[in-house]
Structures are given as C-alpha cells and as structure tokens.
Design an enzyme around this catalytic site. Structure first.
Site, PDB file in Angstrom:
ATOM      1  N   GLY A 184      16.233 -11.571  -2.848  1.00 13.87           N
ATOM      2  CA  GLY A 184      17.001 -10.465  -3.447  1.00 13.87           C
ATOM      3  C   GLY A 184      16.223  -9.636  -4.453  1.00 13.87           C
TER       4      GLY A 184
ATOM      5  N   ASP B 171      14.889   1.190  -0.615  1.00 13.73           N
ATOM      6  CA  ASP B 171      14.846   2.299  -1.583  1.00 13.73           C
ATOM      7  C   ASP B 171      13.415   2.731  -1.889  1.00 13.73           C
ATOM      8  OD1 ASP B 171      14.696  -0.215  -3.255  1.00 13.73           O
ATOM      9  OD2 ASP B 171      14.454   1.284  -4.831  1.00 13.73           O
TER      10      ASP B 171
ATOM     11  N   GLY C  63       0.790  -1.227   0.000  1.00 13.80           N
ATOM     12  CA  GLY C  63       0.000   0.000   0.000  1.00 13.80           C
ATOM     13  C   GLY C  63       0.820   1.273   0.000  1.00 13.80           C
TER      14      GLY C  63
ATOM     15  N   GLN D 251      15.697 -15.931   5.759  1.00 14.01           N
ATOM     16  CA  GLN D 251      16.785 -14.953   5.562  1.00 14.01           C
ATOM     17  C   GLN D 251      16.506 -13.619   6.246  1.00 14.01           C
ATOM     18  OE1 GLN D 251      18.053 -15.471   1.042  1.00 14.01           O
ATOM     19  NE2 GLN D 251      16.020 -16.258   1.431  1.00 14.01           N
TER      20      GLN D 251
ATOM     21  N   SER E  52      10.747   2.535   0.102  1.00 16.17           N
ATOM     22  CA  SER E  52      10.224   3.281   1.258  1.00 16.17           C
ATOM     23  C   SER E  52      10.819   4.678   1.310  1.00 16.17           C
ATOM     24  CB  SER E  52      10.562   2.562   2.567  1.00 16.17           C
ATOM     25  OG  SER E  52       9.952   1.300   2.582  1.00 16.17           O
TER      26      SER E  52
ATOM     27  N   ASP F 127      18.197  -7.286   0.749  1.00 21.96           N
ATOM     28  CA  ASP F 127      18.595  -7.297  -0.672  1.00 21.96           C
ATOM     29  C   ASP F 127      19.857  -6.466  -0.920  1.00 21.96           C
ATOM     30  OD1 ASP F 127      16.196  -8.635  -0.887  1.00 21.96           O
ATOM     31  OD2 ASP F 127      15.108  -6.939  -1.729  1.00 21.96           O
TER      32      ASP F 127
HETATM   33  O1  F6P Z   1      12.833  -6.897  -0.262  1.00 23.27           O
HETATM   34  C1  F6P Z   1      13.045  -7.846   0.737  1.00 23.27           C
HETATM   35  C2  F6P Z   1      12.411  -9.144   0.388  1.00 23.27           C
HETATM   36  O2  F6P Z   1      12.696 -10.068   1.410  1.00 23.27           O
HETATM   37  C3  F6P Z   1      12.801  -9.709  -0.998  1.00 23.27           C
HETATM   38  O3  F6P Z   1      14.084 -10.277  -0.984  1.00 23.27           O
HETATM   39  C4  F6P Z   1      11.660 -10.655  -1.249  1.00 23.27           C
HETATM   40  O4  F6P Z   1      11.432 -10.886  -2.616  1.00 23.27           O
HETATM   41  C5  F6P Z   1      10.492  -9.918  -0.659  1.00 23.27           C
HETATM   42  O5  F6P Z   1      11.005  -9.028   0.311  1.00 23.27           O
HETATM   43  C6  F6P Z   1       9.459 -10.809  -0.013  1.00 23.27           C
HETATM   44  O6  F6P Z   1       8.373 -10.025   0.346  1.00 23.27           O
HETATM   45  P1  F6P Z   1       7.152 -10.565   1.207  1.00 23.27           P
HETATM   46  O7  F6P Z   1       7.577 -10.487   2.647  1.00 23.27           O
HETATM   47  O8  F6P Z   1       6.042  -9.612   0.895  1.00 23.27           O
HETATM   48  O9  F6P Z   1       6.873 -11.966   0.790  1.00 23.27           O
END
Ligand code: F6P
Length: 368
Positions: free
Chosen positions: A186, A118, A81, A287, A120, A143
């Site tokens: 990533g 970036d 959002g 991760q 945000s 990332d």
């Molecule tokens: O941008 C950080 C990150 O962990 C990415 O590496 C990954 O694709 C994404 O967020 C996962 O997002 P969500 O928590 O919405 O599944």
C-alpha cells in the site's frame, strides 16, 4: 471529434491484475468501434524512448479471450526511471522528453491511453504535453491511492488475496493459540489494509493515516485473550512507521528504499508487551499477481471502452474514473497531486470501529 488514426496504449508503474483486460477493451473498441490502428508500447515509456521504438501492433484476434483472465501486463511495464530526470547507465541524469517525442513521431501516434497510478499519470501527462500528444489516463494500482476515483484497476483482486490470506491464517492461529501479523502493501496509504482487514475479520488494523501505540495494541490483544479468544489477527500496512515515527524499509542492493519490515518490528515489541506467541506473514507481490477478480474485469472493461470514447471525442488530459453511480472522467490535473490517503471520515473507519476492530489511538502528549 478527433481525427485519430493511430492510437498508442501503454502500462506504466507496478503491475497488477486487470491490466491485460484494459488493453483488450481498448483494442476491441478502438478497432471495432472506430477502425483505428492500435500500437501497444512495450515496457511503459521506455518503449517509446528507445530508438527504434519498441511496440506491437494489436489486433482483436491476438487476444483469443485468454488475456482477459491473465494477471500482469503482456506489454511489460516499469516503475523505475523518471524520463524527465533519467539516470543513464554512466550515472548522468538526463531529461529524455525529446526521446519520448521522437518515439511518438516515429510511430505516428495521434493519441495515447496511459494505464498507470498517480505517479505515472503525472509523468506521462507531462511527457505528452511536451510532445503535443493527446492523452487519456486509466487508473490502476493495488494501493487504490489515485485521486478522483473510488476504485483503481487491481485493487479488488489485491483485496481478494488479502482476504484469502486471513482466511488461511485464522485456522492456524486458532489451532496454535497465536497472534498472526499480516503485513500488506500500500506504500504510504492504508486502503488495502483497511478494506482487506475488515473483509478478512482482523482484530487490529494499523494504517499510516492513523496513529497507534504499542501499549494500545498490546492492551487490545490482552483483552481479546482475557475474554476467551485463543488467537488474534493483526493487519498492518507496510507504510506504518514505528511508534517513534521511523520509516521501516528493506535493504535493497540497488539503493532504492523499499517498504517492508513493520510486521517484524511489531512482533518484537508485542512479544515483550503480551508474552503471546506471534508469527508474521509478509504478503508481498502475491497481492499484485493472479487472475483478475470479476470486479477488476468489469472495471477494466468499462474503463477501456470509456477511455477510447474520450479519445474519439478529443477530450484529452482526462482520466476515466469510477464513482458509485458508474464511470465518469476527471481532469488529469485533479489526479496528479500525489497519493490519495484514507480519509478519516471514510465510512469504513466507522465500520471497523463499530465492529470493535482496534485502529490505534493518539499517542499521549509528552508532559511539559
Ligand atoms: O505501488 C504498488 C506497489 O505494489 C506498492 O504497494 C509496493 O510498495 C510497491 O509497489 C512495490 O514495488 P516493487 O515492485 O518495485 O517492489
């Protein structure tokens, strides 16, 4: 010098390890160093847009040394959002910058420290601009794709997780004579895969920034197996596309495209080309969690203190950053230009090639 009395702090975007350590450093330095009131905004920008705004007043005693060690963010966050084009529950799209400005006024904020990636940074700096609120950014993301800084908070811990995963996959791969594919996060960049793959002894690393062919990867696996190796470790970044250049994504019932699945695509293709026994591990959100590594705690603490000093000096619209010489700060306008990809001249590319790690190769041009 700025005449700050009340400082807001928020976390925005996907969580990572080390966020609580930044909030702690901001709170300690703002209260002990400057005597300000510090308000922690809940759930990123949503906490400020709600009426009444949702926040917690932060104090030095509430940290009781525990939060330094905890992953996640105790303030909560969101990566959904965009307040500038916000989808309301009835499906209509609204610009909620006025709600944000009303929240800022209701809490009497004189400045804001925004801890984010970036995307945000781009959104929060625009909102603060419209609300005439001074903002300082602190980069965070596993990332590590924020421009202007070599390290973002959370990256170091994610690297430890990837390295440990490879340490655990290697013995089982060796025992069963298998090829193990590890898919790491990533988004559209390969910093986690490149750094984690080298640290964890991968034989093949595929990142979105460098082209590859299935034939080339299969050849490398066959070469390894022909020269006495019983197994191989492949690391692939989730943003790598198929050989035909198609994005691989997971079906998400919310309709949002989510990265993931390239590991299974590689498995299917490489089985055909090598006959090897192959397994896939998708590391996913592991991760992002866990105890922050010492490097992330140092970075978070240094960034938090420096961000508060920037606010005190009235040096707004800047982001704290790390270069090998130490902490610096850069204009936010240099940061909000999109994700930072792996530079083809990154010294780690040379390192990987020097180690004999296969990083892909150019696809052959179609004959005319
Ligand atoms: O941008 C950080 C990150 O962990 C990415 O590496 C990954 O694709 C994404 O967020 C996962 O997002 P969500 O928590 O919405 O599944």
């Amino acid at each position: 010098m700025s005449a700050v009395k009340t400082l807001g702090v928020l976390t925005s975007g996907g969580d990572c390890a080390g966020l609580n350590a930044v909030i702690r450093a901001v709170t300690y330095h703002a209260i002990q160093g400057y005597g300000w009131k510090v308000l922690g905004i809940l759930d990123g920008t949503s906490g400020l847009m709600d009426d009444p705004p949702r926040y917690r007043e932060l104090s030095v005693s509430m940290f009781d040394q525990r939060l330094l060690r905890e992953g996640g963010t105790f303030l909560g966050t969101t990566n959904k959002g965009n307040p500038l084009a916000y989808t309301m529950p009835d499906g209509t799209v609204r610009d909620r910058s006025l709600d944000f400005a009303n929240g800022v006024r209701a809490l009497g904020l004189d400045a804001l420290i925004a801890i984010g990636g970036d995307g945000s940074m781009r959104i929060v700096s625009r909102l603060c601009d419209l609300a005439q609120l001074g903002v300082v950014g602190v980069p965070k993301t596993i990332d590590n794709d924020v421009h202007g800084t070599q390290w973002a908070v959370g990256f170091a811990t994610a690297l430890s997780v990837v390295t440990e995963a490879l340490d655990r996959l290697q013995p089982t791969a060796a025992s069963h004579h298998r090829v193990m594919i590890l898919e790491v996060m990533g988004r559209d960049v390969g910093h986690i895969a490149l750094n984690g793959g080298i640290a964890g002894g991968a034989d093949i690393i595929l990142i979105p920034e460098l082209p590859y062919t299935i034939a080339g990867v299969a050849r490398r696996i066959r070469e390894l197996l022909a020269h006495g190796r019983t197994h191989a470790l492949v690391v692939v970044a989730e943003g790598v596309k198929t050989e035909e250049g198609k994005k691989v994504s997971i079906h998400d019932p919310s309709g949002r495209a989510r990265y993931g699945g390239i590991g299974y695509y590689l498995l299917e293709e490489l089985v055909k080309h090598t006959g090897a026994e192959i397994r896939v591990t998708v590391l996913g959100h592991v991760q992002r969690g866990g105890t922050p590594s010492p490097r992330d705690r140092l970075l978070a603490s240094t960034f938090g203190v420096h961000a508060v000093d920037l606010v005190a000096q009235g040096r707004f619209n800047r982001m704290v950053a790390w270069r090998e010489s130490g902490v610096i700060d850069v204009p936010l306008s240099e940061v909000t230009i999109g994700p930072r990809a792996v530079d083809p001249n990154d010294p780690l590319i040379r390192t990987a090639r020097g180690l004999g790690i296969h990083l892909g190769e150019q696809r052959a041009k179609p004959r005319t």
